[in-house]
Write a protein that holds these residues in place. Structure first.
Motif, short mmCIF file in Angstrom:
data_model
loop_
_atom_site.label_atom_id
_atom_site.label_comp_id
_atom_site.label_asym_id
_atom_site.label_seq_id
_atom_site.Cartn_x
_atom_site.Cartn_y
_atom_site.Cartn_z
N HIS B 190 -23.57 -29.32 1.56
CA HIS B 190 -22.28 -28.83 3.01
C HIS B 190 -21.46 -28.21 2.49
CE1 HIS B 190 -21.85 -29.32 7.89
NE2 HIS B 190 -21.95 -28.71 7.56
N VAL B 191 -22.04 -27.09 2.76
CA VAL B 191 -20.55 -26.16 3.32
C VAL B 191 -19.78 -25.40 4.66
CG1 VAL B 191 -18.85 -24.01 2.23
CG2 VAL B 191 -21.58 -25.30 0.88
N ALA B 192 -18.61 -25.80 4.44
CA ALA B 192 -17.87 -24.87 6.06
C ALA B 192 -16.35 -25.19 6.65
CB ALA B 192 -17.42 -26.86 6.93
N ASN B 193 -16.82 -23.92 6.09
CA ASN B 193 -15.48 -23.18 6.68
C ASN B 193 -14.94 -23.53 8.53
OD1 ASN B 193 -13.42 -21.05 6.23
ND2 ASN B 193 -14.78 -19.29 7.19
N VAL B 194 -13.03 -23.71 8.59
CA VAL B 194 -12.97 -24.12 9.66
C VAL B 194 -11.56 -23.63 9.92
CG1 VAL B 194 -11.93 -26.09 11.17
CG2 VAL B 194 -14.35 -26.96 9.36
N PRO B 195 -11.32 -22.85 10.47
CA PRO B 195 -10.46 -21.58 11.05
C PRO B 195 -9.64 -22.86 11.77
CG PRO B 195 -11.99 -19.98 11.03
CD PRO B 195 -12.88 -21.79 10.48
N ILE B 196 -8.17 -22.90 11.74
CA ILE B 196 -7.52 -23.37 12.69
C ILE B 196 -6.96 -22.56 13.65
CG2 ILE B 196 -5.64 -24.93 13.18
CD1 ILE B 196 -8.41 -26.52 11.98
#
Lengths: 256, 256, 256, 256
Positions: B190-196
């Protein structure tokens, strides 16, 4: 865990759209978490909804969600029966018989308009009534007056060929969700748009797997509605310092 | 709750990038959940990291994450000390002194290149090593061999003026995250990108609130890193039938 | 047609990156329109560039566009030889031998970093020098002091599997283009990002069609670089009341 | 210039929606280019349309574009009067009196539905009729059987607060445009969506500038409809090897 903090009153969850997939999973999970659950559908006498009432005490409501007066009445009934809603899920796909896989030159305009009304316009109506009630709620321990979640589809992200009416409806739903999010989040109401980029499958009573689209053979390529419901619960419990607006859920094997 | 299902082996979490915000919150939450935690930083002797070691048993590693050989050694050390990682968080912003609020005509090329290396190129290196190890893992109860999470910023979504180097770095990081997601998710990672989309604030030992950007006065407009860590944990525990790739987190009062 | 209005001075066009495709088409079209044309490449002695010099009077420059000092010298030479540039095209793909179709676990970090430098970092350098000169230009009849165009690829829009380094580079290029656009457009400099969502083909001297990707058999599924150059010219001539930042060009038969 | 190549038959352009801005500019430009021009509006007796008829010979049609039968009749009349259309512009914003700057809790559902019908549903109807006719056209010198252009607004890109109905309508229009593009482009019909990210201003007969939004004082921050029309003409003349689907036009001073 702070996330599970609840204000003193129990959550009241209203699920608009009722079927054996996401709506049923949400009803089960929300009830397990101690919420009072209402579920509204055009035909609330479906066996699947009757069973939710019997097993969970979920309250069933009849509602054509594309009818402004009917949606207004629905929320009045929910307030009377269960209390002011703190979690509202709009879970209507909107597609009508005869609209699937139709080229733009063949698509029936009346069916296209119905799809638009069932999906986006009903999202507008449901969101409007939810917002009117929620803005009067007291913030809960996470700082939220309520959560409004729109189930959406991959057509919200990309208009595919042979499904113009559905693309129109899904992107319209994204549009109303975005506008509501920018308007209501600073008022303490969490709005989320959740495109499910997959066919949705669920386990039937006999243990076999059912799904909405025929011909989907790879079991792992079906989104499990119980997992979708978990994401909805997590969205509802996010603290207002870190709200997600859009979450796209897709199975590991899905091409995108 | 099925989400909490764990395979028999404990999770091993590696956090690359170490500061008092998201990295510390992740270390605390992951340790509370029974994971073995490693934390890598250019300077692991910072007091905040020493305290994580003392209080949580988190293992500290020295690593310049923009150096291919150093990143390879880091993962070898983690495997030796803690076991094969199942959760890797890349939490490096990459901005260097002198790069902030510089117009394109004034920005120093060397600093711009360093920002790119610290952020996106180190994400490439960390993701590469994580993928090499994780693809040999056995799937856990949620069907996942591991989770790789990239912390990102609003510049990933929109290149703002006066911050060209950062926009370049953040969007590069999104690019490598997207490519890895499409490649590795069908392999069970599982790969995730989390822009805050916010400044990040945290509670200091004396109870006051600290944050990375000066002049941010509205407390509620700071993302709470403890809540960000909760989202990372939820991403790690998603079943592979419903993986989210990108989650943008923003405070309720943020304009977007 | 008002669009063709020109200020009294001739346009000076600099094309960075030189090959038989888009760069050559731009050189020919810009020269036909009366512009003075410079073309910069690592190896300007390629036969295709020599011919552009002979037939169009295009001036050739040697430049490693990932080297800050070399890019600065390039612009000084162009100003000296041709005048201040009013149109700059960055047309470097950046991919190096050995980077194609490599999984994330196999990709060579050094080649990945080179791709990033050749593409995005050189775009930063070229854009920086162009901006420094153009902001001193007098606005032309369309209100523009100059135009900076970045050729990009479909990986700018979507990170594909097996091409992480290229996704990283293309999205980085979009990031710097976006930041420059938001910063420079209000200063009168038009910045555009043009992802070509296709393989590019061109007609050779013997009348046959050549293209960059082998095995592309449907002729109509190749973007014609002469047409791409026309779009660049139109972007350059847009009035500042209606500037386009991003234009994605794709052949009619391309799937997207 | 190859772009100006025309098949032997003159282009027939139909503009749906008629006002003093984009529609009038398109009518003038298309007529100057030798096209036969039809313009359809709810009220074709407006003075501005009468003048287009007198000065350009543009043919006026009465049409409620949200009525399926009316749209079908419109295209029949155009074929009879002018010939089969090769360029169709849908230029209806759709907003009705009373819908502007209304919060979600105050917005009138009936007006919201009307906005949706006027904008997206009429785009569906116009696109459908255009596609039925165009697919029988012979490809012109650029390989195109026809071009369908949808004028859109910034709400297509971002749902703003206090304008939920408009966000819903604009994004719905993008959805139908995208689906049609993916379906019709491989059949030789060019479909484009053109969000104008600005207020639109135009020069009146007395030389002063008029615009749709009151209180917009910076003249340069108004998009000039004559320039928008030029972009539409360029889109119509693109070769099918390099079609643009979406072009966002905004003035140099616009914030985005």
């Amino acid at each position: 865990m702070t996330q599970s903090d609840q204000s003193s009153l129990p959550d009241v969850a209203l699920i608009v759209g009722g079927g054996p997939g996401i709506s049923s999973s949400c009803a089960r999970l929300f009830a397990q978490q101690g919420m009072r659950v209402g579920i509204a559908a055009r035909n609330p006498d479906k066996e699947v909804l009757q069973r939710l009432e019997q097993t969970l005490g979920a309250r069933r409501y009849t509602c054509d969600a594309s009818d402004p007066a009917a949606v207004e009445r629905l929320f009045q009934s929910v307030v009377r029966d269960l209390g002011r809603p703190t979690l509202v899920v709009h879970n209507i796909d909107g597609r009508v018989e005869g609209i699937f896989r139709k080229g733009i030159t063949e698509a029936d305009p009346e069916l296209a308009l119905n799809t638009l009304k069932n999906s986006a316009f009903s999202a507008f109506l449901v969101g409007q009534q939810a917002a009117r009630l929620m803005r009067e709620n007291k913030p809960n321990a996470n700082g939220a007056k309520g959560t409004i979640i729109f189930t959406n589809a991959s057509a919200a992200l990309k208009g595919f060929p042979l499904s113009g009416a559905f693309a129109m409806a899904c992107q319209a739903k994204s549009g109303i969700a975005q506008s509501m999010a920018r308007e209501l989040m600073p008022q303490g109401i969490h709005v989320a748009n959740v495109p499910i980029d997959a066919a949705i499958g669920w386990t039937q009573e006999d243990g076999t797997r059912a799904h909405r689209l025929a011909g989907t053979s790879v079991d792992d390529n079906l989104a499990d509605p119980d997992r979708i419901a978990e994401t909805y619960l997590q969205l509802h419990r996010q603290h207002r310092s870190t709200w997600a607006f859009e979450v796209v859920l897709r199975p590991w094997l899905e091409k995108w």
